[in-house]
Design a protein around this motif. Structure first.
Motif, PDB file in Angstrom:
ATOM      1  N   ILE A 191      18.010  13.529   3.351  1.00 53.90           N
ATOM      2  CA  ILE A 191      17.202  12.799   4.718  1.00 53.90           C
ATOM      3  C   ILE A 191      18.082  13.116   6.065  1.00 53.90           C
ATOM      4  O   ILE A 191      18.978  13.129   6.171  1.00 53.90           O
ATOM      5  N   VAL A 192      16.869  12.758   6.843  1.00 54.16           N
ATOM      6  CA  VAL A 192      17.511  13.402   8.760  1.00 54.16           C
ATOM      7  C   VAL A 192      16.992  12.402   9.791  1.00 54.16           C
ATOM      8  O   VAL A 192      15.309  12.483  10.253  1.00 54.16           O
ATOM      9  N   PRO A 193      17.711  11.277  10.048  1.00 55.98           N
ATOM     10  CA  PRO A 193      17.947  10.426  10.308  1.00 55.98           C
ATOM     11  C   PRO A 193      17.575  10.906  12.282  1.00 55.98           C
ATOM     12  O   PRO A 193      18.338  11.494  12.025  1.00 55.98           O
ATOM     13  N   LEU A 218      13.018   2.586   1.976  1.00 59.39           N
ATOM     14  CA  LEU A 218      12.140   3.897   2.169  1.00 59.39           C
ATOM     15  C   LEU A 218      12.809   4.924   1.722  1.00 59.39           C
ATOM     16  O   LEU A 218      12.710   5.820   0.906  1.00 59.39           O
ATOM     17  N   TYR A 219      14.105   5.086   2.149  1.00 57.50           N
ATOM     18  CA  TYR A 219      15.152   5.835   2.291  1.00 57.50           C
ATOM     19  C   TYR A 219      15.650   6.106   0.717  1.00 57.50           C
ATOM     20  O   TYR A 219      16.218   7.252   0.343  1.00 57.50           O
ATOM     21  N   VAL A 220      15.851   4.781  -0.138  1.00 57.60           N
ATOM     22  CA  VAL A 220      16.591   5.097  -1.328  1.00 57.60           C
ATOM     23  C   VAL A 220      15.735   5.607  -2.300  1.00 57.60           C
ATOM     24  O   VAL A 220      15.921   5.823  -3.112  1.00 57.60           O
ATOM     25  N   SER A 221      14.338   5.305  -1.816  1.00 54.49           N
ATOM     26  CA  SER A 221      13.347   6.335  -3.028  1.00 54.49           C
ATOM     27  C   SER A 221      13.201   7.959  -2.119  1.00 54.49           C
ATOM     28  O   SER A 221      13.147   8.421  -4.003  1.00 54.49           O
ATOM     29  N   LEU A 222      13.960   7.906  -1.696  1.00 55.10           N
ATOM     30  CA  LEU A 222      13.878   9.238  -1.165  1.00 55.10           C
ATOM     31  C   LEU A 222      15.276   9.907  -0.983  1.00 55.10           C
ATOM     32  O   LEU A 222      15.119  11.039  -2.388  1.00 55.10           O
ATOM     33  N   MET A 223      15.729   9.376  -1.608  1.00 56.23           N
ATOM     34  CA  MET A 223      17.550   9.666  -2.293  1.00 56.23           C
ATOM     35  C   MET A 223      16.908  10.027  -4.074  1.00 56.23           C
ATOM     36  O   MET A 223      16.866  10.994  -4.537  1.00 56.23           O
ATOM     37  N   GLN A 278       0.551  -0.963  -0.116  1.00 52.11           N
ATOM     38  CA  GLN A 278      -0.121   0.136  -0.034  1.00 52.11           C
ATOM     39  C   GLN A 278       1.330   1.083   0.626  1.00 52.11           C
ATOM     40  O   GLN A 278       0.462   2.422  -0.992  1.00 52.11           O
ATOM     41  N   PHE A 279       2.108   1.614   0.905  1.00 50.67           N
ATOM     42  CA  PHE A 279       2.536   2.298   0.757  1.00 50.67           C
ATOM     43  C   PHE A 279       3.474   2.533  -0.063  1.00 50.67           C
ATOM     44  O   PHE A 279       3.609   3.444  -0.477  1.00 50.67           O
ATOM     45  N   ARG A 280       3.774   1.286  -1.392  1.00 52.71           N
ATOM     46  CA  ARG A 280       4.870   1.553  -2.485  1.00 52.71           C
ATOM     47  C   ARG A 280       4.053   2.038  -3.341  1.00 52.71           C
ATOM     48  O   ARG A 280       4.058   2.696  -4.167  1.00 52.71           O
TER      49      ARG A 280
END
Length: 201
Positions: free
Chosen positions: A144-146, A133-138, A91-93
């Protein structure tokens, strides 16, 4: 004022609780917040045997559903998804995959992003879910602020990538002080960093 979108998918309600906690903390830190759930893609009859899933669906189905416009509006976005085999849910994807047009226009770039997740077991794929998830944000060109280990609470919850929650088969979640403190820290850190990047005092 920093504009924060909290965009999450939740099946049995743990993500809903986490998202609401983040939204409240961010508002108390001075942010303008949009809390948006990702709409369920499965028919209700497919999870009718799961009371928690049905209850969360009924409780959130009429709430505003996330759209790409919520990301365009925001200075910062905190995403949430349960773990499915070490990755975000389908669903998220599906929601992420719907953002191609905005991505092509560069409208998802240069925003602060962070994330949270939940699993049924400890070590159930929380870190790999956040990293996937962060790969998509890259690809978005996001910042990215972990949480890292930027606060003593992170040495308690032990997750430098985001925030993770463990919920057992009886849908009992460990919403203890450690988890809540980690959620609060994530919210405050994202609001702070987004504000500083935006030139806010």
């Amino acid at each position: 004022m920093t504009k924060l979108a909290v965009i999450y998918y939740s099946a049995t309600g743990h993500g809903t609780t986490m998202a609401k906690r983040i939204a409240r903390t961010a508002e108390s830190a001075g942010a303008e917040v949009r809390l948006r759930h990702i709409a369920e893609t499965l028919a209700p009859e497919t999870f009718a045997q799961n009371p928690a899933w049905t209850a969360n669906y009924e409780a959130t189905k009429d709430d505003p559903a996330a759209t790409g416009d919520d990301i365009v509006w925001a200075d910062a976005v905190i995403f949430g998804s349960p773990t499915r085999f070490g990755s975000p849910t389908a669903q998220f994807r599906a929601f992420i995959d719907s953002l191609g047009g905005l991505w092509a226009q560069g409208k998802l770039a240069d925003k602060v992003y962070a994330a949270f997740t939940s699993t049924q077991t400890a070590h159930g794929g929380q870190e790999s879910t956040l990293l996937n998830l962060y790969v998509s944000l890259m690809h978005f060109g996001g910042i990215i602020v972990p949480p890292g280990y930027t606060d003593p609470v992170k040495f308690n919850d032990g997750n430098p990538y985001g925030v993770g929650l463990v919920a057992n088969r009886e849908n009992i979640a460990e919403f203890d002080d450690t988890t809540n403190d980690a959620l609060d820290h994530l919210a405050r850190r994202v609001v702070d960093i987004a504000g500083r990047l935006g030139g806010q005092e």
